[in-house]
Structures are given as structure tokens and as C-alpha cells.
Design an enzyme around this catalytic site. Structure first.
Site, PDB file in Angstrom:
ATOM      1  N   SER B 161       0.962  -1.265   0.272  1.00  0.00           N
ATOM      2  CA  SER B 161       0.360  -0.280   0.093  1.00  0.00           C
ATOM      3  C   SER B 161       0.803   1.443   0.044  1.00  0.00           C
ATOM      4  O   SER B 161       1.589   1.235  -0.860  1.00  0.00           O
ATOM      5  CB  SER B 161      -0.902   0.050   1.088  1.00  0.00           C
ATOM      6  N   ARG B 231     -11.183   7.146   8.597  1.00  0.00           N
ATOM      7  CA  ARG B 231     -11.144   6.213   8.720  1.00  0.00           C
ATOM      8  C   ARG B 231     -12.278   4.780   8.115  1.00  0.00           C
ATOM      9  O   ARG B 231     -11.977   3.968   7.265  1.00  0.00           O
ATOM     10  CB  ARG B 231     -11.252   5.614  10.104  1.00  0.00           C
ATOM     11  N   ASP B 330      -8.916  -6.737  -4.100  1.00  0.00           N
ATOM     12  CA  ASP B 330      -8.049  -5.257  -4.214  1.00  0.00           C
ATOM     13  C   ASP B 330      -9.424  -4.535  -5.295  1.00  0.00           C
ATOM     14  O   ASP B 330      -8.816  -4.620  -5.776  1.00  0.00           O
ATOM     15  CB  ASP B 330      -6.821  -5.295  -3.900  1.00  0.00           C
ATOM     16  N   HIS B 360      -8.129  -5.104  -0.492  1.00  0.00           N
ATOM     17  CA  HIS B 360      -6.582  -4.403  -0.472  1.00  0.00           C
ATOM     18  C   HIS B 360      -5.647  -5.002   1.275  1.00  0.00           C
ATOM     19  O   HIS B 360      -4.677  -5.443   1.362  1.00  0.00           O
ATOM     20  CB  HIS B 360      -7.098  -3.152   0.115  1.00  0.00           C
ATOM     21  N   ASP B 361      -6.854  -5.419   1.942  1.00  0.00           N
ATOM     22  CA  ASP B 361      -5.923  -5.468   3.980  1.00  0.00           C
ATOM     23  C   ASP B 361      -5.489  -6.828   3.250  1.00  0.00           C
ATOM     24  O   ASP B 361      -4.923  -6.774   4.722  1.00  0.00           O
ATOM     25  CB  ASP B 361      -7.013  -5.441   4.823  1.00  0.00           C
TER      26      ASP B 361
END
Lengths: 383, 383
Positions: B161, B231, B330, B360-361
Site C-alpha cells: 500500500s 477512517r 483488492d 486490499h488489507d
């Protein structure tokens, strides 16, 4: 924020509205007991009609708008083009030379129907006291409007996005009043991700200090910033990554400098300016409370509520001719979700696709791609 | 918001830090002239090391963190697990029994390196006066840190990332100092959509009245609400639609009632509670100004800046062994973007995939899927 207020006279008899295409009217449908316990002594609905209801009352088509849409689906006699101007109108896919199109501003909205910015019996805006509203509430008051206009059965009920949710709920609640159902870019239940994106949007509005818990109408400033943030996020989800990249890439906006410096504040990339523009447009035409009410209604969307199962709810559509459509590049209402809905119908159906690269908004911009499908499946028979 | 402040002594000689794995240290790298014109008379970087630098100085691996990460990549002697605890450590893929791992908190951050919450020479937090920072700025000060630690050449520079963006920029800026480059779930230029999501997040923070234009440190309340909204949006983009649906669906949180009523406020769906939890965690550990600075740095990410073309920038990697990896699901750093990056390398490479459904994580949770690939391509040779 400026909320369009319509002051057209209301009509209770459809025979008086022939030839008045695209003029906003209002009609009281009386009191409404909301699904989750709220109550309003009187609900007015704003609607537009296009074309002429035939003597048998068999050619009515109900077209339902998406989250920030309104009743102005086609252009008619108005100067302002309708939001489906190339899809609904004389000689178009939904041919107003043959069909009588009715489009209704959703309960809770801000384009003429009773919503949070409407005045209560004491002459004050409802604001925070406006009842929690579900898609089902909207459908029930729309059914009362159809009663008042003398429409027992719709030849078709159709819509995309939240309009698709409304159309699907319409058919589940009133299967005997819907011959054909067209659901575009929508699901039978809002998903976790749709709820998640919605929560962020609502929170951006609620956290705006000018929101004042929803009672901001008497103040000089409303929650424009929060509504703008909500719209920007929503707008990203309405488009595709590929479209944003193709249109904007990393280009700077005009002479702005997207890299900040010790001596100047950061300027914007083009895509930021684009989002600012989208936010500004919405803030000028939409009420933040209505945005919250309708978004929460969409979060609540679940045709299975009160039924034994999702399939049990859909079983009510056994006699309805259902057409499910999706936008291939949609990343808010994924094609897979439409496929699952279509497969769960009493008679499983294929999904028809809009091949647009722009994402969810393809249901607006490219609905006419369904002309052949709908002409064949829904509008071929003489109404 | 509580910002972790590290008060470890600083070391300027790597020979003193052997065996002190996972302890935060700080080192001054002196003044820094920022890429876009800012200036700080002194920059300190917080870093952690794991393992022992060999006599030849040939076994150093630089691991770079993502947006809200820190230098604590592996667990070491600390109680707190590292953020890549199953990927970097003794006997793991990045084997700290063999390699000397250096991890650095990014310039502008809030975990020990100089950032907006650091004090200036007058003893006040920089706040709004902190210079505009680019990924390239971060790389240049990290190179000075490597100098101070006696590391001329890294066996590998790696990250995911924003850490991948930093790693790639590292290799472009200092190709002679990078033998192997591992870029996971990252691009060479932030895309329009990444910029768009970033803008919405930054704006949520800036519009929070407690942000006070960035100078909120002396106030009782900071922009927690705005940072929380940022967030939440970011977190949705870090996960996949399928994962959110699988974990949460439309389930209500505990006994809460997601449908509001006339007599109770709307409760939450589980997915909303999950986002609230993610927001709360970040607000407790991260500074809003740092979030803005690092997000704007990531928006600025473009390895081609100052080069004739993207390919000209990548041409500098001719002697670097490059490994590009992506997470199959992702939807923030799309696999297609990694494919384009890999294809544009001086020697085009395949993309290696992490097959995680979570989005993505996956670069955090499932990096160890790359064990075989990296053991073969990067870590097979004795350093």
C-alpha cells in the site's frame, strides 16, 4: 441549500391532467401510519404524468426515481429535461404516446412530497421530528395516490437504484396491481457494503455542526459541508474506477497546483474539482434531512421483512412478468447481486445488461440500451 | 486522541543496537528541504530494527509501512505484535535470523518521526505550519537515516500500500542502493479514484470544527469525528464487498434496532458497529494532522514526477530485481494496476498474487502467501 418548492394546484381526477405532461402536481393521500410507528395526519405526494390514461385504465406505467431524483422523469412541456429524457417520452422506450406514465417524488423527499422540510400543522418544518421512513412506507402512500388517480393495475412499475428498490417492493406488496416489473441496478435487500457507505454519508451530515440535529431550517446556514461530503462519496460509488481514470487521471485542475508548498496551499486535481462540482450541485437542489431520511430508507430496504424468507417474499411475484437489469461496470449494485435476485425469482430469469463503462450511473445514462429487451418483453403488447 | 510518544534514547551507531529488536529509537537526520519548498531545520526519524547487520553491511532489509502503520513491523522483544508479525521475524519469510530489518516511521507521521504534532524550535506543535510532504521527501530522509546507520545498499526494500509506494519511490530515487524491490498492493502513481477517496477523507477532517485549521493541539477536543469518518470510508475501501457481506450481512448489532421509530432512535447494523469500532481505534492512536499530511503525500505519489515519462522513471530499475504483488480481491489498488506496473518495468515481470477474499488489507493479513515466491526470488541467496 435551496429546496425547489412547487406551488402547482393539486388535482384529484386524472381526467383533468391529460396533455399536461411534466407539470408537477400535488395530491393529499391523507394520513399515514408509518411501518415503524410514526404517524402523519396528512401526506402530500408530488407527481408528474406524461401521456393519457386510456378508458380501460390499462396503460399506466409507474416510474420511480433514485435517491436524489424527482418526479420529472421525462421532459414533457417543461423546459428542464427529464432525468430519463431519452428513455421515457413520445416514441421512446417507454412511449408516452401509448402509455400513461406516472412518476412520484418519494415520501420523505424534498421535491414536492411531504418530507422533513415540509411544514407540520403548527406551520413549522418537521425537521428532526419527521418519522423514520421505509421503502415500504413510500410504496403504500404511492398506492393511495394510484387509487386517487383511478389506476387499479399498472401495466408496468419500473425504476433503477433506489427506484428499482421501490419498484420491487411495489410488486411484492401489491402483486395484483403490477403486470410487469422492471428492476434496474437494484437489489431486494440492501447489502452490508451499501449500508456501510450509507452510514459514512449520514454521519458526515449529522456531524456537521450546522445540522443542528436536523432542526436547521430557521438558521442562516445549513449542513452544506456535510451534505457535500456525503454526495462526493456517493458519487464516487456511482461511477467506475476506469471512468474516473479515463476522464481525469492525475491532471491538475486548470492552473491549480495539487502539490502544496511552503508558500501556497494545495490546489486540486481535476477529479477533486469534479467532486466539488457534484457536491455543489446537490447542495443547491437537495435538503440534507431528506438525504438522511431517504438514505436510511434505502438502508432499511429488505423485501423479506415480515416474510418467512427472501424467497417467500419473491413468491408473491409468481404472476408478475419480471425483468431484471444491471450495469456491467456497477460497483455499488454489483451485477452478481442482480444475478442472485433473478435466480431467486419464482421463475428464474436472465439478467439483461447495460454495457456502460461508467458504473452504477449507467442506469441513468444508458437505459436506452434496454430498448430492445423492454420493447420485446414489456411493451410489445398493446396496453 | 492520544498520540503514542516514544522517549527511547537515540543511537547513531548501528553496532549499539544489535539484539534490541522492536524497540523504537529516534535519530536526527538534520535539516530537510522539502520537495515543494518547505524547510525544517531538524528532522528526527523513529525506527525499529530486528536482527543484526553483518560485517559487510549486506543483509539490510528496509520495510516500509502503510498509511497509519508505524515502525513496529515485527514483534521483537516488545509485547505488542508487529503489524507483519507472521511475515517478518525469526524463521519467517523476512528472516530476522539472517537479515537485519529496518523499519521507519514515515516523515509527517505521529509515531515518533517528526510530524505535525512534533514541537518546533519554539516548543509549539507544528500543526498547520508543517510542510507539504511527498513520498519522495520521506524517501530522501530515510536515505539519510540509512547513511547514519551505515547501510549503503539494501538487500531489499519492501512494503505494501503506501509502503509499496514508498518502496518503489526508494528504488527509483536510489537504484544503486536497492538490490531487490518488493512492491505489494501499490501503484507508481496514485489514480484518479484513489485521489477522489482521499479528498473525501481529508475534507471530512478539515470540515470538523474541532480541526481548527490544524492547530487544535492546545484544545480540549480534537477533530475526532472527522478523523473517524475518514477512517470509516478508508476501511471500507480496504476490505471487499464479499467480506463485508459474509461477515455482517444485514444483521443488527446486538439488541439494537436498525429501523428507527417514533419512539426510539435508529440503532445500528453490525457493519455500522464494526466501522464505529475501526474509527474509534484509529482516533485513539493517530493524529488527524498526520492523517492529512500522509494522505496528501499519497495523493502526490507519482514516480514519474520530474522524469520525461513513467517508463523513464522505471528505466532506473534496470539493475534492480523487482517483485510486484497484488491482492486478487483488492478494490482500492486493483490487480490490473499492478499488472500495468509490472508490464512497464524495464524487464516486464509477472504479478504474484495474494489470494485473499478480504480486499486490499490482504497485503497485511496474508503476506505470508508470498513466502515461496520471495524465498525463491529475493531471499534465496545468502545475503
Amino acid at each position: 441549500m435551496s429546496i425547489p418548492v412547487t406551488t402547482e394546484p393539486t388535482y384529484s381526477d386524472h381526467s383533468t391532467i391529460d396533455g399536461q405532461d411534466g407539470i408537477v402536481r400535488r395530491l393529499s393521500v391523507g394520513e399515514h401510519h408509518f411501518e415503524t410507528g410514526g404517524y402523519l395526519p396528512e401526506v402530500e405526494l408530488a407527481y408528474e404524468t406524461f401521456g393519457t390514461l386510456n378508458a380501460e385504465g390499462s396503460n399506466a406505467v409507474l416510474v420511480l426515481h433514485a435517491l436524489t431524483g424527482d418526479a420529472h422523469v421525462a421532459t414533457g412541456h417543461a423546459a428542464q429535461p427529464g432525468w430519463w429524457a431519452d428513455f421515457v417520452g413520445p416514441g421512446l422506450t417507454v412511449d408516452t404516446d401509448k402509455y400513461f406514465v406516472l412518476s412520484v417524488n418519494m415520501l420523505g423527499g424534498c421535491n414536492g412530497s411531504t418530507g422533513p422540510s415540509s411544514h407540520n400543522a403548527q406551520g413549522h418544518p418537521y425537521g428532526s421530528s419527521f418519522p423514520f421512513t421505509t421503502i415500504r412506507d413510500a410504496v403504500h402512500v404511492e398506492a393511495k395516490l394510484a387509487d386517487a388517480l383511478g389506476i387499479d393495475v399498472f401495466h408496468a412499475v419500473m425504476g433503477g437504484s433506489m427506484g428499482g428498490a421501490r419498484a420491487l417492493e411495489w410488486a411484492v406488496q401489491y402483486p395484483d396491481r403490477v403486470r410487469n416489473l422492471v428492476v434496474m441496478a437494484a437489489t431486494g435487500q440492501s447489502t452490508a457494503e451499501q449500508i456501510a457507505f450509507a452510514q459514512v454519508q449520514i454521519e458526515a451530515i449529522r456531524q456537521d455542526p450546522y445540522f443542528a440535529q436536523g432542526d436547521y431550517y430557521a438558521n442562516a446556514v445549513g449542513p452544506d459541508a456535510g451534505l457535500g461530503i456525503a454526495r462526493k462519496l456517493a458519487h464516487i460509488t456511482y461511477r467506475s474506477e476506469a471512468e474516473l481514470e479515463h476522464r481525469f487521471g492525475r491532471t491538475a485542475q486548470g492552473q491549480e497546483q495539487p502539490l502544496g508548498s511552503a508558500t501556497w496551499p494545495r490546489g486540486r486535481y481535476q477529479v477533486e474539482s469534479y467532486l466539488d462540482h457534484q457536491a455543489g450541485k446537490l447542495v443547491n437542489r437537495f435538503d440534507a434531512n431528506s438525504y438522511v431520511v431517504l438514505t436510511e430508507a434505502l438502508m432499511s430496504h429488505d423485501i423479506a421483512r415480515g416474510f418467512d424468507s427472501f424467497e417467500a417474499a419473491l413468491a408473491r411475484l409468481a404472476e408478475v412478468n419480471v425483468v431484471i437489469a444491471a450495469v456491467r461496470s456497477d460497483r455499488l449494485y454489483f451485477p452478481e447481486q442482480s444475478e442472485r435476485l433473478a435466480a431467486a425469482l419464482p421463475v428464474p430469469k436472465p439478467v439483461y445488461y447495460i454495457d456502460s463503462p461508467i458504473g452504477h450511473d449507467g442506469f441513468l445514462t444508458d437505459a436506452k440500451q434496454l430498448h430492445g429487451v423492454l420493447s420485446h418483453l414489456v411493451f410489445e403488447q398493446e396496453p
